[in-house]
Design an enzyme around this catalytic site. Structure first.
Site, PDB file in Angstrom:
ATOM      1  N   LYS A  15       0.852  -1.187   0.000  1.00 44.71           N
ATOM      2  CA  LYS A  15       0.000   0.000   0.000  1.00 44.71           C
ATOM      3  C   LYS A  15       0.892   1.244   0.000  1.00 44.71           C
ATOM      4  O   LYS A  15       2.050   1.128   0.411  1.00 44.71           O
ATOM      5  CB  LYS A  15      -0.942  -0.021   1.194  1.00 44.71           C
ATOM      6  CG  LYS A  15      -0.305   0.425   2.522  1.00 44.71           C
ATOM      7  CD  LYS A  15      -1.344   0.698   3.568  1.00 44.71           C
ATOM      8  CE  LYS A  15      -0.854   1.695   4.568  1.00 44.71           C
ATOM      9  NZ  LYS A  15      -1.662   1.928   5.715  1.00 44.71           N
ATOM     10  N   ASP A  29      -3.056  -6.160   1.921  1.00 44.89           N
ATOM     11  CA  ASP A  29      -3.564  -5.389   3.044  1.00 44.89           C
ATOM     12  C   ASP A  29      -3.254  -6.254   4.250  1.00 44.89           C
ATOM     13  O   ASP A  29      -3.908  -7.278   4.468  1.00 44.89           O
ATOM     14  CB  ASP A  29      -5.073  -5.157   2.933  1.00 44.89           C
ATOM     15  CG  ASP A  29      -5.561  -4.253   4.053  1.00 44.89           C
ATOM     16  OD1 ASP A  29      -5.067  -4.395   5.176  1.00 44.89           O
ATOM     17  OD2 ASP A  29      -6.424  -3.398   3.801  1.00 44.89           O
ATOM     18  N   HIS A  30      -2.240  -5.863   5.027  1.00 41.03           N
ATOM     19  CA  HIS A  30      -1.758  -6.813   6.025  1.00 41.03           C
ATOM     20  C   HIS A  30      -2.776  -7.104   7.118  1.00 41.03           C
ATOM     21  O   HIS A  30      -2.669  -8.094   7.815  1.00 41.03           O
ATOM     22  CB  HIS A  30      -0.392  -6.390   6.600  1.00 41.03           C
ATOM     23  CG  HIS A  30      -0.448  -5.174   7.462  1.00 41.03           C
ATOM     24  ND1 HIS A  30      -0.320  -3.908   6.971  1.00 41.03           N
ATOM     25  CD2 HIS A  30      -0.614  -5.046   8.779  1.00 41.03           C
ATOM     26  CE1 HIS A  30      -0.419  -3.050   7.958  1.00 41.03           C
ATOM     27  NE2 HIS A  30      -0.588  -3.713   9.077  1.00 41.03           N
ATOM     28  N   HIS A  34      -7.727  -0.565   5.224  1.00 40.31           N
ATOM     29  CA  HIS A  34      -7.857  -1.508   6.338  1.00 40.31           C
ATOM     30  C   HIS A  34      -9.277  -1.572   6.926  1.00 40.31           C
ATOM     31  O   HIS A  34      -9.848  -2.649   7.065  1.00 40.31           O
ATOM     32  CB  HIS A  34      -6.886  -1.141   7.462  1.00 40.31           C
ATOM     33  CG  HIS A  34      -5.460  -1.037   7.023  1.00 40.31           C
ATOM     34  ND1 HIS A  34      -4.882  -1.952   6.171  1.00 40.31           N
ATOM     35  CD2 HIS A  34      -4.487  -0.144   7.306  1.00 40.31           C
ATOM     36  CE1 HIS A  34      -3.623  -1.609   5.958  1.00 40.31           C
ATOM     37  NE2 HIS A  34      -3.363  -0.513   6.631  1.00 40.31           N
TER      38      HIS A  34
HETATM   39  P1  NAP Z   1      11.888   2.847   2.412  1.00 40.53           P
HETATM   40  O1  NAP Z   1      12.465   2.495   3.740  1.00 40.53           O
HETATM   41  O2  NAP Z   1      11.988   4.236   1.916  1.00 40.53           O
HETATM   42  O3  NAP Z   1      12.560   1.860   1.356  1.00 40.53           O
HETATM   43  C1  NAP Z   1      12.411   2.019  -0.028  1.00 40.53           C
HETATM   44  C2  NAP Z   1      13.211   0.946  -0.710  1.00 40.53           C
HETATM   45  O4  NAP Z   1      13.106   1.136  -2.122  1.00 40.53           O
HETATM   46  C3  NAP Z   1      14.694   0.962  -0.380  1.00 40.53           C
HETATM   47  O5  NAP Z   1      15.160  -0.368  -0.326  1.00 40.53           O
HETATM   48  C4  NAP Z   1      15.299   1.706  -1.565  1.00 40.53           C
HETATM   49  O6  NAP Z   1      16.617   1.294  -1.680  1.00 40.53           O
HETATM   50  C5  NAP Z   1      14.427   1.182  -2.691  1.00 40.53           C
HETATM   51  N1  NAP Z   1      14.372   2.058  -3.851  1.00 40.53           N
HETATM   52  C6  NAP Z   1      14.073   3.379  -3.880  1.00 40.53           C
HETATM   53  N2  NAP Z   1      14.154   3.851  -5.149  1.00 40.53           N
HETATM   54  C7  NAP Z   1      14.504   2.798  -5.927  1.00 40.53           C
HETATM   55  C8  NAP Z   1      14.748   2.635  -7.314  1.00 40.53           C
HETATM   56  N3  NAP Z   1      14.656   3.663  -8.181  1.00 40.53           N
HETATM   57  N4  NAP Z   1      15.073   1.413  -7.767  1.00 40.53           N
HETATM   58  C9  NAP Z   1      15.194   0.362  -6.914  1.00 40.53           C
HETATM   59  N5  NAP Z   1      14.973   0.453  -5.597  1.00 40.53           N
HETATM   60  C10 NAP Z   1      14.642   1.660  -5.105  1.00 40.53           C
HETATM   61  O7  NAP Z   1      10.336   2.466   2.336  1.00 40.53           O
HETATM   62  P2  NAP Z   1       9.550   1.340   3.159  1.00 40.53           P
HETATM   63  O8  NAP Z   1       9.096   1.946   4.435  1.00 40.53           O
HETATM   64  O9  NAP Z   1      10.339   0.095   3.195  1.00 40.53           O
HETATM   65  O10 NAP Z   1       8.237   1.166   2.271  1.00 40.53           O
HETATM   66  C11 NAP Z   1       8.217   0.459   1.063  1.00 40.53           C
HETATM   67  C12 NAP Z   1       6.777   0.395   0.578  1.00 40.53           C
HETATM   68  O11 NAP Z   1       5.999  -0.268   1.551  1.00 40.53           O
HETATM   69  C13 NAP Z   1       6.125   1.762   0.384  1.00 40.53           C
HETATM   70  O12 NAP Z   1       5.214   1.680  -0.686  1.00 40.53           O
HETATM   71  C14 NAP Z   1       5.364   1.972   1.684  1.00 40.53           C
HETATM   72  O13 NAP Z   1       4.256   2.818   1.511  1.00 40.53           O
HETATM   73  C15 NAP Z   1       4.916   0.550   1.967  1.00 40.53           C
HETATM   74  N6  NAP Z   1       4.644   0.287   3.373  1.00 40.53           N
HETATM   75  C16 NAP Z   1       5.617   0.416   4.315  1.00 40.53           C
HETATM   76  C17 NAP Z   1       5.327   0.122   5.631  1.00 40.53           C
HETATM   77  C18 NAP Z   1       6.384   0.216   6.693  1.00 40.53           C
HETATM   78  O14 NAP Z   1       6.084  -0.161   7.832  1.00 40.53           O
HETATM   79  N7  NAP Z   1       7.575   0.651   6.409  1.00 40.53           N
HETATM   80  C19 NAP Z   1       4.040  -0.298   6.010  1.00 40.53           C
HETATM   81  C20 NAP Z   1       3.072  -0.430   5.014  1.00 40.53           C
HETATM   82  C21 NAP Z   1       3.393  -0.142   3.711  1.00 40.53           C
HETATM   83  P3  NAP Z   1      17.758   2.163  -2.450  1.00 40.53           P
HETATM   84  O15 NAP Z   1      17.694   3.546  -1.925  1.00 40.53           O
HETATM   85  O16 NAP Z   1      19.009   1.424  -2.100  1.00 40.53           O
HETATM   86  O17 NAP Z   1      17.447   2.056  -3.873  1.00 40.53           O
END
Ligand code: NAP
Length: 483
Positions: free
Chosen positions: A147, A176-177, A239
């Site tokens: 999401k 949707d976890h 959710h």
């Molecule tokens: P994050 O910490 O910002 O991580 C983003 C990831 O994407 C990093 O591994 C980054 O690595 C990679 N990335 C960014 N640009 C890229 C590109 N051009 N090519 C390849 N890889 C790329 O974000 P996150 O919190 O893990 O969230 C990821 C997704 O899950 C989002 O859509 C978020 O809305 C969703 N989400 C997250 C959570 C949570 O708890 N964190 C919960 C629900 C949903 P590099 O910078 O090394 O490329």
């Protein structure tokens, strides 16, 4: 009760965004726990992919630290070493051309191929396109999308259309976890596996239903993202809507992905438009300990809601006249998610008014302490005469889920295993997501049109006063938010 572990088929799982926060906190520790339980086959392979320059060993070190921090303590060191041998890493830019051939070279034939898009939604289209153009995806490959799925109906439609150019709907797993939680799945088992509840599950016997998803966290640290979204987009559209669907839907003919999702879709389509006075928006204020929402959001004039409460009607034969009250917010009294089905009063009290009037409430608790309780009225034990009290029939799952519940799969683990099994039942279908946005969009548009300002509420409270009034006006009250 001991849960059985049924291993899944061998797989190659690529995690785009494998160095990100979600991968580090949830996906990788979760996969490790499935490995320890024997559910993940020893030959399965997990490949992290992101722009960071790492080799396999560098990634293994990253994952080792992630597991040590978030993977619990119920494992042997050997198990972690063996798990790390199943990991690899490829430097790939979702928007570029480098790394894709090398990634392809790592994938094996004759095993399930899954691609987890744990990256911002703006990259979903780029990755889907490259998976096809570089020949990484085959007809049986699955893609898993995080999401948010769209920002409104228009963007969700555009995203669905882009994905459909490269993948069939049967290959797309929109996560949707909340649907991966044990209790949520149990809700279906309780409703459709027992004769007891279903005859009472309607407007004739149910007074109202409350769905609460309360969080204690603020938006500090992710205010920039949150401020463009708000509680309605971040929580209600996905959710809470999914929970509402599972509570309200008709029994599907069978427990099959399309049969279940068809019934959920009918619920969303049966939702009445929401009257403006049936919605309360809130924004948490500053207190002596910390700053308020606007500081966390880095937007001093923000009108984004960190809380929303609403009264909703499902216009069909089953639910005509039964209100559903939904509420969610940040910085509330406790971290607690619950669905409560509040049954009507018995039509006549044979014990007289002095014995008290009691209502049965079925409480379905998603966090913490997943489980269900049914409040049943009995006589107060002892010689005090016929006085009635409520006692809970407790169906807590903690005991059934292993020591400290720690070995129990969390929602992400369960859902990833479902992806490998090829079971889409607990994932949102494209039309469901669009229908949810079609219902949500006018509510948000009316706030914008009216320049609506969210009501302030204290951190650690149950939300703004107006949310309490929303129920008081109907002669009802919210259940206490407690951990
Ligand atoms: P994050 O910490 O910002 O991580 C983003 C990831 O994407 C990093 O591994 C980054 O690595 C990679 N990335 C960014 N640009 C890229 C590109 N051009 N090519 C390849 N890889 C790329 O974000 P996150 O919190 O893990 O969230 C990821 C997704 O899950 C989002 O859509 C978020 O809305 C969703 N989400 C997250 C959570 C949570 O708890 N964190 C919960 C629900 C949903 P590099 O910078 O090394 O490329």
């Amino acid at each position: 009760m001991v849960s059985r572990v049924i291993p899944v088929e061998c797989f190659d799982l690529v995690i785009f965004g494998g160095t990100g926060d979600l991968a580090r906190r949830k996906i990788l520790p979760g996969l490790f726990r499935r490995f320890c339980s024997g559910q993940m086959p020893p030959e399965a392979q997990i490949i992290g992919a992101a722009r960071s320059e790492l080799d396999d060993d560098g990634y293994r070190q990253f994952v080792r630290e992630a597991v040590q921090e978030f993977g619990g303590t119920h494992y042997e060191k050997d198990q972690l070493d063996q798990f790390l041998q199943r990991l690899g890493y490829e430097t790939v830019d979702a928007k570029g051309e480098g790394g894709w051939e090398a990634l392809k070279g790592r994938l094996r034939d004759k095993v399930v191929r899954a691609f987890y898009f744990s990256v911002g939604p703006s990259l979903f289209g780029d990755i889907a396109e490259r998976l096809r153009s570089f020949g990484l995806a085959n007809e049986d490959s699955r893609i898993v999308l995080e999401k948010p799925f769209g920002h409104d109906l228009e963007t969700a439609r555009a995203l669905n259309a882009t994905l459909a150019q490269h993948f069939d709907e049967t290959q797309i797993y929109r996560i949707d976890h909340y649907l991966g939680k044990e209790t949520v799945q149990n809700l279906m088992a309780v409703r459709f596996g027992n004769m007891l509840f279903e005859p009472l599950w309607n407007a004739q016997y149910v007074d109202h239903i409350q769905i609460t998803v309360a969080e204690t966290v603020s938006v500090e640290g992710r205010g920039g993202y949150y401020d463009k979204s708000g509680a309605m987009r971040d929580m209600v559209q996905n959710h809470l809507m999914q929970l509402l669907c599972l509570i309200a839907m008709e029994p599907p003919a069978k427990f099959d992905p399309d049969a279940v999702r068809d019934e959920k879709l009918k619920v969303i389509r049966a939702l009445d438009p929401v009257e403006p006075h049936h919605v309360v928006r809130g924004q948490y204020s500053a207190d002596e300990k910390q700053a308020g929402y606007r500081v966390h959001a880095e937007n001093p004039r923000s009108r984004t809601e960190s809380f929303v409460a609403m009264k909703v009607h499902v216009s069909n034969w089953r639910w005509a006249g039964t209100p559903f009250y939904l509420r969610t917010g940040k910085q509330l009294r406790a971290r607690a998610s619950e669905i409560a089905v509040v049954f009507k009063d018995a039509p006549h009290s044979i014990f007289g008014e002095e014995a008290g009037r009691h209502r049965n409430v079925l409480s379905i608790r998603l966090q913490p302490n997943e489980g269900m309780t049914l409040g049943v009225t009995i006589k107060e034990p002892g010689p005090g005469g016929m006085r009635l009290i409520d006692v809970p029939l407790d169906m807590s799952f903690a005991e059934a889920l292993g020591p400290d519940g720690e070995d129990a799969p969390d929602a992400y683990e369960r859902l990833i295993m479902d992806v490998i099994r090829g079971n889409q039942t607990l994932f949102m279908r494209g039309d469901e997501v669009e229908a949810a946005w079609a219902w949500t969009d006018p509510i948000i548009a009316s706030w914008v049109a009216r320049n609506d300002v969210p009501k302030p509420y204290d951190a650690g409270s149950s939300g703004p006063e107006d949310a309490l009034m929303l129920m008081h006006r109907d002669g009802r009250r919210w259940r206490e938010i407690k951990a």
